[in-house]
Structure formats: structure tokens, C-alpha cells
Design an enzyme around this catalytic site. Sequence first.
Site, mmCIF file in Angstrom:
data_model
loop_
_atom_site.group_PDB
_atom_site.id
_atom_site.type_symbol
_atom_site.label_atom_id
_atom_site.label_comp_id
_atom_site.label_asym_id
_atom_site.label_seq_id
_atom_site.Cartn_x
_atom_site.Cartn_y
_atom_site.Cartn_z
ATOM 1 N N PRO A 155 0.822 -1.217 0.000
ATOM 2 C CA PRO A 155 0.000 0.000 0.000
ATOM 3 C C PRO A 155 0.854 1.264 0.000
ATOM 4 O O PRO A 155 1.821 1.371 0.744
ATOM 5 C CB PRO A 155 -0.796 -0.110 1.300
ATOM 6 C CG PRO A 155 -0.694 -1.526 1.726
ATOM 7 C CD PRO A 155 0.593 -2.046 1.178
ATOM 8 N N GLU A 156 0.500 2.202 -0.870
ATOM 9 C CA GLU A 156 1.175 3.491 -0.922
ATOM 10 C C GLU A 156 0.155 4.569 -0.532
ATOM 11 O O GLU A 156 -0.932 4.242 -0.062
ATOM 12 C CB GLU A 156 1.721 3.726 -2.340
ATOM 13 C CG GLU A 156 2.670 2.609 -2.800
ATOM 14 C CD GLU A 156 3.219 2.833 -4.203
ATOM 15 O OE1 GLU A 156 3.252 3.977 -4.658
ATOM 16 O OE2 GLU A 156 3.610 1.840 -4.842
ATOM 17 N N ARG A 176 1.969 -11.527 5.557
ATOM 18 C CA ARG A 176 3.428 -11.557 5.583
ATOM 19 C C ARG A 176 4.034 -11.148 6.926
ATOM 20 O O ARG A 176 5.242 -11.297 7.140
ATOM 21 C CB ARG A 176 4.001 -10.653 4.476
ATOM 22 C CG ARG A 176 3.579 -11.039 3.055
ATOM 23 C CD ARG A 176 4.327 -12.238 2.516
ATOM 24 N NE ARG A 176 5.763 -12.031 2.464
ATOM 25 C CZ ARG A 176 6.413 -11.477 1.435
ATOM 26 N NH1 ARG A 176 5.744 -11.061 0.381
ATOM 27 N NH2 ARG A 176 7.720 -11.345 1.463
ATOM 28 N N ARG A 226 19.924 16.968 -3.560
ATOM 29 C CA ARG A 226 20.270 15.561 -3.760
ATOM 30 C C ARG A 226 20.602 15.326 -5.226
ATOM 31 O O ARG A 226 20.229 14.298 -5.790
ATOM 32 C CB ARG A 226 19.080 14.694 -3.326
ATOM 33 C CG ARG A 226 18.575 14.991 -1.911
ATOM 34 C CD ARG A 226 19.426 14.330 -0.863
ATOM 35 N NE ARG A 226 19.237 12.894 -0.944
ATOM 36 C CZ ARG A 226 18.256 12.240 -0.312
ATOM 37 N NH1 ARG A 226 17.406 12.883 0.434
ATOM 38 N NH2 ARG A 226 18.154 10.935 -0.416
#
Length: 288
Positions: free
Chosen positions: A2-3, A112, A164
Site C-alpha cells: 500500500p502506498e 506476511r 540531492r
Amino acid sequence: MPELPEVETIARQLRGFVVGRTISRFRSYWHRLTEPEPAALFAKRLGGRRISGVRRRGKFVVLDLEGGEALIVSLRMTGQLLFHEVKERAHPYRRAHISFADGTALEFADTRKFGRMAIVETAALEGMLERRRRAGEPLHGHLGVEPLSRRFTVGWLRDALRRRERSAIKPLLLDQTLIAGIGNIYAIEALWRARIHPLRTAGSLRAAEVTRLHEAIRWVLRTGIRFGGASRRDYRDARGEEGRMQQEFQVYGRAGEVCPRCGSEVVRMVVGGRGTFHCPRCQRAPRG
Ligand SMILES: [Zn+2]
């Protein structure tokens, strides 16, 4: 896993289900779920607490408790938060069960077993953007900017990419301490929409590309929410139902199929250990 859109979908549903309800009992069926806190202590802290709100921060479901603390849930790979109006038979992969005083319940199922829960100070969730996360420090105290918030502007993204500049763009989008909530799927879809190759360095993006990427990130996340998230194997919303976003993917999981924009063949490769999909024509590879 899930995001942002999946977690947002769950949080919005739970808001209607559990706000105002009082926790009468918490039971854990998996000893690592509440680590490092023992489940018994965890249960004691939750008992009698009223839920005052439900929201999302990054990929965490946040259940605000009265008194300035929150129960946060990290669904990780396969976690599901399922609300039950009436008593039901336990889910075969039940890891925790929250009973409410009025007889309803919230069940945490997770095949899981990577999902985790913690009780945290609400203020900790605001993150400390300017301070690097040290090894062992929990992620929830170091979450980056919310991509659907007003703070996430083109200017903010441009500055972040500049800081970055040598990182490849795809792994950078997955860094939860920079931007919170984007995972593998939505990063892939956003880069395709913005026509940016996953291996481009952050510093190589031109101004127009940064603007496109900003728009693409917000567009794919909003679309994901609109379709109730994406279900591949395990994702279910708080009602136990699948999302529909998986039908909307343009390149994710579509290796060998044609790019919907130009007709070239979609390619799969591995970037930073994650399967990645892109169109070699729309998303030109960096030189060298
Ligand atoms: Zn294409």
C-alpha cells in the site's frame, strides 16, 4: 504494497467507522507487531481511549487518540485494517484485534507479518525535515513533506532535487524522509507521465521537467485515491474490498505491452533493487 492512495482510502473509510468510538480491548496475536513495546503494555495504554480522528501520514494510518497521542499502523506489504460492525469469524491471518465498547471491532490482518503498530506522540508525526535520520530511529519521526499538501510546491521540489542532485530520480522519489507516501508503483507512473527516465539524476532535470514531475506526482496520487487505490494481491480497503487503480496503470506491470502515448514497447528493468517500468522512447535514457 500500500502506498499513499491506498492508505488514504483506508483512512478516509475508517474515519466514518471508528471516530468517536472507545477502545475496550486490544489483543495482539503476533509478538513482533508492537515491538519494542510488549503487547500487554500496549493493550493497557489503549484500553479506555477514545479515537478522536483518523488520517494518513506518509504510508501510516494514524488513529488519533484523545490526549495528544496516536496509534499508528504501518501496513507494509500485506497489512489490512478491516472494520466489523458485528462479530465475525477471525481472519485466518489476524494479527491484532481492537474491540470497541459498542461491540464493533477493528481487525488487523497481515499474511506476511511485516506490519507494525506503535503509540506515539502526535507531534512526532510532523517530522524533522532538516535533521538526518540516524540508524535505528523510527521512520515516523522523520517523514518528509506530504506531496498533496500545500508545502509541496514546484519550488520546494526543485530545491529538494538540487540538494540531492547526484541521486537517481526514481530511488529519490521512494525516500520517505524526503517526500512521504510515494512507493514503487506511483513513482513509476509519475515518471512515465512526466517523461523522465528513472535513472536520470535529480540534478539533471531541467526546469520544465521538474514542473512536469511535480504535476505528475500529484496527478497519479490523486487518481489513485479517486479509484480507491490499487489491488494486486493483498490490498483491501477497510470494507474488505479491492481498489480499481490497477486498471489505470499506464506502464506499471505492462512490460512488452505498448506505451499508451507513443506505441513503443514498455520495458522492465531493476533500479535500486526494485522492478521498474518505462517507455524507452518517451523517457530517454541519460547519456553514459
Ligand atoms: Zn512512449
